[in-house]
Design an enzyme around this catalytic site. Structure first.
Site, PDB file in Angstrom:
ATOM      1  N   GLU A 203      -7.603  -4.936   7.013  1.00 45.86           N
ATOM      2  CA  GLU A 203      -7.242  -3.524   6.900  1.00 45.86           C
ATOM      3  C   GLU A 203      -8.071  -2.844   5.815  1.00 45.86           C
ATOM      4  OE1 GLU A 203      -3.124  -5.651   7.220  1.00 45.86           O
ATOM      5  OE2 GLU A 203      -5.166  -6.182   6.633  1.00 45.86           O
TER       6      GLU A 203
ATOM      7  N   CYS B 112       0.167  -6.699   4.462  1.00 50.75           N
ATOM      8  CA  CYS B 112       0.771  -7.078   3.184  1.00 50.75           C
ATOM      9  C   CYS B 112       1.053  -5.812   2.369  1.00 50.75           C
ATOM     10  CB  CYS B 112      -0.155  -8.016   2.419  1.00 50.75           C
ATOM     11  SG  CYS B 112      -1.616  -7.210   1.706  1.00 50.75           S
TER      12      CYS B 112
ATOM     13  N   HIS C 204      -9.009  -8.168   2.757  1.00 53.51           N
ATOM     14  CA  HIS C 204      -8.227  -8.131   3.995  1.00 53.51           C
ATOM     15  C   HIS C 204      -8.869  -7.242   5.055  1.00 53.51           C
ATOM     16  CE1 HIS C 204      -4.242  -9.532   1.952  1.00 53.51           C
ATOM     17  NE2 HIS C 204      -5.244 -10.373   1.787  1.00 53.51           N
TER      18      HIS C 204
ATOM     19  N   CYS D  31      -2.147  -3.919   1.261  1.00 53.13           N
ATOM     20  CA  CYS D  31      -2.773  -3.176   2.353  1.00 53.13           C
ATOM     21  C   CYS D  31      -1.934  -1.980   2.770  1.00 53.13           C
ATOM     22  CB  CYS D  31      -3.062  -4.093   3.537  1.00 53.13           C
ATOM     23  SG  CYS D  31      -4.457  -5.205   3.220  1.00 53.13           S
TER      24      CYS D  31
END
Length: 170
Positions: A81, A117, A79, A120
């Site tokens: 992040e 999410c 991801h 993250c």
């Protein structure tokens, strides 16, 4: 010409970063900023050296009709992040803000429900980041204090959350 505010300035940069995304479903871009200095950037895509979904023209989660937000273990991507956090030193992230933008991979439209999410969120908490700003429309954004994620623990059932809040309250 009117000067752009800082929040949208950084969100514009995060939106530019998402153009490097290799995800077919959602294109995310993230930047970490401390004291008006960009510390790192990240976009979602396969780990270095692995073939990505864009090049493969294949998404495992799409092929299995998995709804957004579920079964991340089947996704090839790291991801945005996480990639931004990996690229920064923790000492540079303590008290920083993370700016996040997302576009639909097919339609190219900004996602109005952009947020991090659960996985993250854990990384963001441990990195020492204090604030997340998510673009939800052109020049529109939401802002979340990470302290809220700590005390409103989404990894626990709702039935446990009130008791923990009472014990953790300052």
């Amino acid at each position: 010409m009117e000067r752009k505010d800082k929040m949208n300035y950084y969100l514009d940069i995060a939106e530019t970063v998402l153009e490097r995304s290799t995800c077919l479903r959602r294109k995310y871009g993230a930047i970490i900023v401390l004291n008006d200095e960009i510390i790192s950037t990240g976009y979602n895509g396969a780990p270095r050296g692995r073939r990505n979904c864009l090049d493969l023209n294949f998404c495992m989660r799409d092929s299995l009709n998995i709804p957004s937000g579920e079964r991340y273990e089947l996704c090839r991507s790291v991801h945005a992040e996480a990639n931004a956090i990996i690229s920064a030193a923790r000492r540079d992230m303590i008290g920083a803000s993370l700016y996040l933008a997302c576009r639909d991979g097919k339609a190219g439209e900004l996602m109005a429900d952009t947020t991090s999410c659960t996985m993250c969120r854990r990384l963001i908490i441990n990195a020492g980041i204090s604030n997340v700003v998510c673009r939800v429309g052109k020049d529109e954004y939401t802002q979340t204090a990470i302290r809220d994620w700590v005390f409103n623990d989404d990894s626990l059932p709702d039935s446990l959350t009130p008791n923990l809040k009472a014990r953790r309250a300052p």
